[in-house]
Design an enzyme around this catalytic site. Structure first.
Site, mmCIF file in Angstrom:
data_model
loop_
_atom_site.group_PDB
_atom_site.id
_atom_site.type_symbol
_atom_site.label_atom_id
_atom_site.label_comp_id
_atom_site.label_asym_id
_atom_site.label_seq_id
_atom_site.Cartn_x
_atom_site.Cartn_y
_atom_site.Cartn_z
ATOM 1 C CG ASP A 8 5.005 38.957 7.153
ATOM 2 O OD1 ASP A 8 5.108 39.689 8.237
ATOM 3 O OD2 ASP A 8 5.592 39.603 6.166
ATOM 4 C CB CYS A 65 4.006 42.576 7.303
ATOM 5 S SG CYS A 65 3.732 44.329 6.615
ATOM 6 C CB THR A 67 6.798 48.209 6.498
ATOM 7 O OG1 THR A 67 6.002 47.557 5.590
ATOM 8 C CG2 THR A 67 8.312 48.224 6.015
ATOM 9 C CG HIS A 98 -11.041 62.657 11.729
ATOM 10 N ND1 HIS A 98 -10.028 63.708 11.490
ATOM 11 C CD2 HIS A 98 -11.456 62.872 13.047
ATOM 12 C CE1 HIS A 98 -10.378 64.693 12.482
ATOM 13 N NE2 HIS A 98 -10.880 64.232 13.472
ATOM 14 C CG HIS A 133 -14.891 63.282 10.547
ATOM 15 N ND1 HIS A 133 -13.821 63.853 9.788
ATOM 16 C CD2 HIS A 133 -15.009 64.010 11.785
ATOM 17 C CE1 HIS A 133 -13.218 65.017 10.587
ATOM 18 N NE2 HIS A 133 -14.022 65.000 11.650
HETATM 19 C C1 RB5 Z 1 8.957 40.583 4.096
HETATM 20 O O1 RB5 Z 1 10.325 40.673 4.025
HETATM 21 C C2 RB5 Z 1 8.337 42.043 4.116
HETATM 22 O O2 RB5 Z 1 8.625 42.642 2.767
HETATM 23 C C3 RB5 Z 1 7.083 42.209 4.795
HETATM 24 O O3 RB5 Z 1 6.909 41.697 6.086
HETATM 25 C C4 RB5 Z 1 6.581 43.682 4.785
HETATM 26 O O4 RB5 Z 1 7.334 44.564 5.250
HETATM 27 C C5 RB5 Z 1 5.834 43.982 3.490
HETATM 28 O O5 RB5 Z 1 5.527 45.326 3.513
#
Ligand code: RB5
Length: 176
Positions: A8, A65, A67, A98, A133
């Site tokens: 993203d 993204c 996280t 695995h 596995h």
């Molecule tokens: C965008 O602000 C953020 O929510 C996205 O990049 C991601 O971390 C979502 O899981």
């Protein structure tokens, strides 16, 4: 390998560094967006890359993204996708060995470029080891297809295919 990558807008800054790194390892990689800083929605790219991998057009995928969580959740809704979010290399390697993961996700707000490259390197060089596995991965497939009978059959199976390293044989049986 032929690799699909997507992110993203938050993962955008890290993505070119990962693309260059993956190329330096001798793989080919295609970018499925996002291409600009404009705010966008991570499920778009999670779905897109996941479909490229599920259709076998690409061998595997990388998603970024903020996280790694949202984009991997979206990818995991596509059949036959096992996407893992990793913030360190050990889980990345084990997820391939695995769990036969076919998409790696991480967060640009969580890992820096050098750690991300290490995670990518471990994941790309690891291989699924099959054996016991395989049964567990096949149980995941049975859940995905809402096939309770198949789940129980696989769970209770003493089939040698689950104890040797012929990890791809059972896949055929599941998809017929
Ligand atoms: C965008 O602000 C953020 O929510 C996205 O990049 C991601 O971390 C979502 O899981």
């Amino acid at each position: 390998m032929k690799i699909a990558i997507g992110s993203d807008h938050v993962g955008l800054e890290l993505k070119p560094q990962i693309i260059e790194y993956v190329k330096s390892l001798g793989h080919s990689i295609d970018d499925f967006g996002a291409y600009t800083n404009e705010r966008t929605d991570y499920p778009i790219y999670g779905k897109l890359v996941a479909e490229k991998v599920a259709s076998h057009e690409y061998d595997c995928g990388i998603l970024i993204c903020g996280t790694g969580v949202g984009i991997s959740l979206a990818a995991n809704k596509v059949s036959n996708i096992r996407a893992v979010v990793c913030s360190e290399p050990y889980s990345a390697k084990l997820s391939k060995q695995h769990n036969d993961t076919n998409i790696l996700a991480f967060g640009s707000r969580v890992v820096g470029p050098e750690l991300a490259k290490m995670i990518v390197s471990e994941w790309l060089s690891a291989e699924f080891i099959g054996g016991r596995h395989l049964r567990r991965v096949d149980e995941i497939r049975a859940i995905e297809t809402r096939h309770d009978n198949l789940f129980n059959k696989v769970k209770n199976s003493e089939d040698s295919r689950y104890s040797d390293r012929g990890e791809n044989k059972m896949k055929k049986m599941l998809y017929v």
